[in-house]
Scaffold this motif. Structure first.
Motif, PDB file in Angstrom:
ATOM      1  N   PRO A  22       0.813  -1.231   0.000  1.00 45.14           N
ATOM      2  CA  PRO A  22       0.000   0.000   0.000  1.00 45.14           C
ATOM      3  C   PRO A  22       0.842   1.276   0.000  1.00 45.14           C
ATOM      4  CG  PRO A  22      -0.709  -1.520   1.717  1.00 45.14           C
ATOM      5  CD  PRO A  22       0.577  -2.061   1.201  1.00 45.14           C
ATOM      6  N   ASP A  23       2.129   1.141   0.328  1.00 49.40           N
ATOM      7  CA  ASP A  23       2.981   2.337   0.323  1.00 49.40           C
ATOM      8  C   ASP A  23       3.389   2.743  -1.089  1.00 49.40           C
ATOM      9  OD1 ASP A  23       2.887   2.695   3.060  1.00 49.40           O
ATOM     10  OD2 ASP A  23       4.476   1.215   3.370  1.00 49.40           O
ATOM     11  N   ILE A  24       3.071   1.896  -2.062  1.00 49.15           N
ATOM     12  CA  ILE A  24       3.266   2.315  -3.456  1.00 49.15           C
ATOM     13  C   ILE A  24       2.032   3.127  -3.832  1.00 49.15           C
ATOM     14  CG2 ILE A  24       3.469   1.571  -5.865  1.00 49.15           C
ATOM     15  CD1 ILE A  24       4.934  -0.885  -4.935  1.00 49.15           C
ATOM     16  N   THR A  25       2.241   4.397  -4.087  1.00 48.54           N
ATOM     17  CA  THR A  25       1.082   5.254  -4.379  1.00 48.54           C
ATOM     18  C   THR A  25       0.767   5.292  -5.871  1.00 48.54           C
ATOM     19  OG1 THR A  25       2.556   7.154  -4.401  1.00 48.54           O
ATOM     20  CG2 THR A  25       1.389   6.713  -2.355  1.00 48.54           C
ATOM     21  N   ASN A  26       1.754   5.099  -6.714  1.00 47.76           N
ATOM     22  CA  ASN A  26       1.540   5.104  -8.163  1.00 47.76           C
ATOM     23  C   ASN A  26       2.479   4.079  -8.808  1.00 47.76           C
ATOM     24  OD1 ASN A  26       1.452   8.068  -7.075  1.00 47.76           O
ATOM     25  ND2 ASN A  26       0.030   8.030  -8.772  1.00 47.76           N
ATOM     26  N   GLY A  66      25.600   5.398 -21.244  1.00 49.33           N
ATOM     27  CA  GLY A  66      25.377   3.996 -21.616  1.00 49.33           C
ATOM     28  C   GLY A  66      23.931   3.563 -21.523  1.00 49.33           C
ATOM     29  N   GLY A  67      23.004   4.513 -21.587  1.00 49.52           N
ATOM     30  CA  GLY A  67      21.578   4.168 -21.492  1.00 49.52           C
ATOM     31  C   GLY A  67      21.148   4.153 -20.031  1.00 49.52           C
ATOM     32  N   VAL A  68      19.883   4.492 -19.801  1.00 48.60           N
ATOM     33  CA  VAL A  68      19.398   4.596 -18.417  1.00 48.60           C
ATOM     34  C   VAL A  68      18.910   3.241 -17.898  1.00 48.60           C
ATOM     35  CG1 VAL A  68      17.642   5.642 -16.935  1.00 48.60           C
ATOM     36  CG2 VAL A  68      18.766   7.015 -18.675  1.00 48.60           C
ATOM     37  N   GLU A  69      19.432   2.827 -16.767  1.00 44.50           N
ATOM     38  CA  GLU A  69      18.953   1.591 -16.131  1.00 44.50           C
ATOM     39  C   GLU A  69      18.020   1.889 -14.966  1.00 44.50           C
ATOM     40  OE1 GLU A  69      22.352  -0.792 -15.038  1.00 44.50           O
ATOM     41  OE2 GLU A  69      22.082  -1.991 -16.848  1.00 44.50           O
ATOM     42  N   CYS A  70      18.292   2.981 -14.298  1.00 44.10           N
ATOM     43  CA  CYS A  70      17.495   3.279 -13.107  1.00 44.10           C
ATOM     44  C   CYS A  70      17.584   4.770 -12.770  1.00 44.10           C
ATOM     45  CB  CYS A  70      18.042   2.438 -11.954  1.00 44.10           C
ATOM     46  SG  CYS A  70      17.183   2.653 -10.422  1.00 44.10           S
ATOM     47  N   ILE A  71      16.480   5.348 -12.356  1.00 40.97           N
ATOM     48  CA  ILE A  71      16.489   6.737 -11.868  1.00 40.97           C
ATOM     49  C   ILE A  71      15.775   6.741 -10.510  1.00 40.97           C
ATOM     50  CG2 ILE A  71      15.783   9.119 -12.295  1.00 40.97           C
ATOM     51  CD1 ILE A  71      15.583   8.440 -15.276  1.00 40.97           C
ATOM     52  N   THR A  72      16.371   7.384  -9.548  1.00 39.14           N
ATOM     53  CA  THR A  72      15.719   7.472  -8.237  1.00 39.14           C
ATOM     54  C   THR A  72      15.709   8.928  -7.777  1.00 39.14           C
ATOM     55  OG1 THR A  72      16.698   5.343  -7.724  1.00 39.14           O
ATOM     56  CG2 THR A  72      15.703   6.526  -5.906  1.00 39.14           C
ATOM     57  N   ILE A  73      14.528   9.397  -7.450  1.00 37.15           N
ATOM     58  CA  ILE A  73      14.408  10.737  -6.857  1.00 37.15           C
ATOM     59  C   ILE A  73      14.010  10.540  -5.398  1.00 37.15           C
ATOM     60  CG2 ILE A  73      13.126  12.914  -6.885  1.00 37.15           C
ATOM     61  CD1 ILE A  73      12.708  12.375  -9.923  1.00 37.15           C
ATOM     62  N   GLN A  74      14.880  10.912  -4.518  1.00 40.70           N
ATOM     63  CA  GLN A  74      14.610  10.717  -3.091  1.00 40.70           C
ATOM     64  C   GLN A  74      14.157  12.042  -2.493  1.00 40.70           C
ATOM     65  OE1 GLN A  74      15.053   7.631  -1.129  1.00 40.70           O
ATOM     66  NE2 GLN A  74      13.699   8.958   0.059  1.00 40.70           N
ATOM     67  N   GLY A  75      12.925  12.057  -2.026  1.00 38.61           N
ATOM     68  CA  GLY A  75      12.417  13.257  -1.368  1.00 38.61           C
ATOM     69  C   GLY A  75      12.245  13.003   0.115  1.00 38.61           C
ATOM     70  N   SER A  76      11.957  14.062   0.875  1.00 38.78           N
ATOM     71  CA  SER A  76      11.819  13.871   2.322  1.00 38.78           C
ATOM     72  C   SER A  76      10.540  13.107   2.673  1.00 38.78           C
ATOM     73  CB  SER A  76      11.841  15.228   3.022  1.00 38.78           C
ATOM     74  OG  SER A  76      10.874  16.068   2.450  1.00 38.78           O
ATOM     75  N   ASN A  77       9.528  13.110   1.763  1.00 41.65           N
ATOM     76  CA  ASN A  77       8.276  12.402   2.065  1.00 41.65           C
ATOM     77  C   ASN A  77       8.055  11.162   1.204  1.00 41.65           C
ATOM     78  OD1 ASN A  77       7.702  14.446   3.840  1.00 41.65           O
ATOM     79  ND2 ASN A  77       6.576  15.641   2.325  1.00 41.65           N
ATOM     80  N   ARG A  79       9.612   8.705  -2.540  1.00 41.16           N
ATOM     81  CA  ARG A  79      10.559   8.650  -3.653  1.00 41.16           C
ATOM     82  C   ARG A  79       9.912   8.168  -4.932  1.00 41.16           C
ATOM     83  NH1 ARG A  79      15.432   4.962  -2.607  1.00 41.16           N
ATOM     84  NH2 ARG A  79      15.080   3.489  -4.252  1.00 41.16           N
ATOM     85  N   VAL A  80      10.506   8.581  -6.034  1.00 42.25           N
ATOM     86  CA  VAL A  80      10.087   8.098  -7.360  1.00 42.25           C
ATOM     87  C   VAL A  80      11.223   7.224  -7.868  1.00 42.25           C
ATOM     88  CG1 VAL A  80       9.524   8.748  -9.742  1.00 42.25           C
ATOM     89  CG2 VAL A  80       8.772  10.190  -7.865  1.00 42.25           C
ATOM     90  N   SER A  81      10.861   6.059  -8.373  1.00 42.32           N
ATOM     91  CA  SER A  81      11.886   5.158  -8.888  1.00 42.32           C
ATOM     92  C   SER A  81      11.501   4.705 -10.290  1.00 42.32           C
ATOM     93  CB  SER A  81      11.978   3.968  -7.937  1.00 42.32           C
ATOM     94  OG  SER A  81      12.812   3.006  -8.475  1.00 42.32           O
ATOM     95  N   VAL A  82      12.451   4.768 -11.196  1.00 41.37           N
ATOM     96  CA  VAL A  82      12.218   4.303 -12.583  1.00 41.37           C
ATOM     97  C   VAL A  82      13.231   3.192 -12.853  1.00 41.37           C
ATOM     98  CG1 VAL A  82      12.145   4.987 -15.011  1.00 41.37           C
ATOM     99  CG2 VAL A  82      11.600   6.656 -13.254  1.00 41.37           C
ATOM    100  N   SER A  83      12.746   2.020 -13.184  1.00 41.37           N
ATOM    101  CA  SER A  83      13.668   0.894 -13.428  1.00 41.37           C
ATOM    102  C   SER A  83      13.433   0.305 -14.805  1.00 41.37           C
ATOM    103  CB  SER A  83      13.440  -0.217 -12.405  1.00 41.37           C
ATOM    104  OG  SER A  83      13.491   0.297 -11.123  1.00 41.37           O
ATOM    105  N   TRP A  84      14.519  -0.047 -15.442  1.00 38.45           N
ATOM    106  CA  TRP A  84      14.461  -0.664 -16.775  1.00 38.45           C
ATOM    107  C   TRP A  84      14.223  -2.159 -16.589  1.00 38.45           C
ATOM    108  CZ3 TRP A  84      13.838   0.210 -21.682  1.00 38.45           C
ATOM    109  CH2 TRP A  84      14.441  -0.576 -22.658  1.00 38.45           C
ATOM    110  N   MET A  85      13.093  -2.653 -17.072  1.00 42.15           N
ATOM    111  CA  MET A  85      12.743  -4.071 -16.921  1.00 42.15           C
ATOM    112  C   MET A  85      12.190  -4.601 -18.223  1.00 42.15           C
ATOM    113  SD  MET A  85      10.630  -4.413 -13.424  1.00 42.15           S
ATOM    114  CE  MET A  85      11.259  -3.824 -11.888  1.00 42.15           C
ATOM    115  N   PHE A  90       9.698   0.930 -15.721  1.00 45.67           N
ATOM    116  CA  PHE A  90       8.674   0.710 -14.713  1.00 45.67           C
ATOM    117  C   PHE A  90       8.830   1.791 -13.634  1.00 45.67           C
ATOM    118  CE2 PHE A  90       7.457  -1.828 -10.788  1.00 45.67           C
ATOM    119  CZ  PHE A  90       6.109  -1.621 -10.972  1.00 45.67           C
ATOM    120  N   VAL A  91       7.774   2.543 -13.430  1.00 45.22           N
ATOM    121  CA  VAL A  91       7.831   3.683 -12.494  1.00 45.22           C
ATOM    122  C   VAL A  91       7.027   3.361 -11.235  1.00 45.22           C
ATOM    123  CG1 VAL A  91       7.362   6.155 -12.201  1.00 45.22           C
ATOM    124  CG2 VAL A  91       7.909   5.258 -14.467  1.00 45.22           C
ATOM    125  N   THR A  92       7.626   3.579 -10.088  1.00 41.79           N
ATOM    126  CA  THR A  92       6.858   3.455  -8.847  1.00 41.79           C
ATOM    127  C   THR A  92       7.078   4.716  -8.014  1.00 41.79           C
ATOM    128  OG1 THR A  92       8.718   2.285  -7.834  1.00 41.79           O
ATOM    129  CG2 THR A  92       6.880   0.929  -8.582  1.00 41.79           C
TER     130      THR A  92
END
Lengths: 277, 129
Positions: A22-26, A66-77, A79-85, A90-92
């Motif tokens: 449930p902590d995955i909001t999107n 070399g191409g994007v494998e993962c992006i992570t935005i860490q906020g104080s409340n 995070r957004v994570s983008v992973s290559w799968m 895949f965005v969470t």
């Protein structure tokens, strides 16, 4: 496998992930070219487009790292994570209290499993560079209309064989795999101006126009239906973009009048499909 | 007349220390980044604020690409933080197959450190915060 089944299976997987964590909001997925594949039921299409747009600059220059494998935005409340799968991003979005190990375990196991399973079930790959197959995974603006239009062709071959003479059957079966594809393309809006530019005509990436014409066996595409993510659609005349710098860029050039009518502007995404009568 | 002079002097005393502090902070960051550059796996950094920019990369041919990635990563962080109510952005990490980019904002300064894929980000984060 039908694209609706793909979408349904992926959407269900995303919803289940959100139920399990449930902590995955999107949660949603998009392709290498920025095409949105599917999102969970609580994430609006507008939100997904916004996220993809936000990462545009990174993806444009991704070759340098070399191409994007993962992006992570860490906020104080959270995070957004983008992973290559499996050739998809895949965005969470997770809240601050999310157990990241648990989230990663669930998402990195479940999603690749679902994707692999679907690829095994279907002979058609999930992702293709062809804009014609891209449409398979897009939420469509008016899929029902399209299906109705091509209804006779979508019928199973066996039924056609019973009803049609042999020659016609051959012709129909040759056309079937082409026309059953829904050639809706997701395009980026560019401005089109000038004194001699007709206000009712859009210009589309010549590569896409060529593929549409090939799909429709050489029929000249003269009109398209342009649709926004808010559901507004408009029928316009269409020509291919002559400037080679736009070739393969997925661009639609639109006069200001049409942009105003559709309430869109330069840089936004629209969908376009050819009108064949 | 006396009053006017006093108020002018007061204004000066308020502005000056802030400017000095900002400059000191940027200098301090730059010194830290120079040290970070010597760490294993670090391929360079970009430090930018409203007044200046410092770029130090092992491969100068990639300056423009890296600058765009750096700027886009920080902009995306701010934009998506607003969209999803993530609060203050602590850092943005873009992992490529070859290089990863670690970006953060310290005060007015936007920093990106470029590292080899397997290099340690935590050590850098500790040094910069």
């Amino acid at each position: 496998m039908d694209n609706e089944v793909y979408t349904f299976a992926l959407k269900s997987a995303l919803n289940e992930i959100r139920n399990a964590c449930p902590d995955i909001t999107n949660a949603f997925m998009f392709g290498e070219d920025g095409e949105i594949i599917v999102g969970d039921e609580k994430t609006s299409e507008k939100t997904m487009v916004h996220v993809v747009d936000a990462f545009e600059g990174i993806f444009e220059k991704a070759n340098a790292i070399g191409g994007v494998e993962c992006i992570t935005i860490q906020g104080s409340n959270g995070r957004v994570s983008v992973s290559w799968m499996n050739e998809l991003y895949f965005v969470t979005v997770t809240s601050k209290k999310a157990d990241l190990n648990y989230v990663n375990t669930v998402t990195r196991v479940l999603i690749p499993t679902v994707l692999r399973l679907m690829e095994k079930i279907s002979s058609t790959p999930l992702k293709s560079n062809s804009p014609l197959t891209e449409t398979k995974h897009k939420p469509k603006i008016s899929m029902d209309e399209e299906l109705e239009r091509f209804e006779p062709v979508v019928e199973p071959v066996e039924e056609t064989v019973l009803e049609e003479p042999k020659e016609t059957v051959e012709a129909e079966t040759e056309r079937k795999p082409l026309l059953s594809e829904l050639p809706v393309s997701q395009l980026i809006v560019e401005n089109l101006g000038g004194l001699l530019v007709p206000s009712d005509t859009v210009r589309i990436d010549s590569e896409i126009m060529a593929k549409w014409e090939e799909l429709y066996e050489g029929i000249k595409i003269e009109e398209v239906e342009v649709g926004t993510f808010d559901g507004k659609t408009m029928r316009c005349k269409v020509k291919a973009i002559k400037d080679s710098k736009y070739e393969g860029k997925g661009v639609i050039q639109m006069p200001e009048k049409l942009q105003v009518a559709l309430e869109i502007k330069k840089g936004e995404l629209v969908r376009a499909k050819p009108i064949i009568e | 007349m006396v009053k006017k002079k006093r108020s002018f002097q007061e204004a000066e005393t308020v502005v000056e220390p802030v400017a000095v502090e900002e400059s000191a902070s940027a200098d301090n960051l730059r010194a830290n980044l120079e040290e970070i550059k010597t760490y294993d796996g670090v391929v360079g950094y970009i430090l930018r604020n409203s007044a200046s920019a410092a770029i130090d990369l092992k491969d100068p041919a990639k300056i423009i690409d890296y600058a765009i990635i750096s700027s886009s990563a920080l902009d995306a962080g701010e934009e998506l933080s607003e969209l999803f109510n993530l609060g203050a952005v602590k850092d943005v990490v873009v992992e490529g197959k070859v290089v990863k980019v670690f970006s953060l904002t310290v005060g007015e300064n936007r920093i990106s450190v470029f590292l080899e894929k397997d290099a340690d980000c935590d050590k850098i984060l500790r040094k910069l915060q």
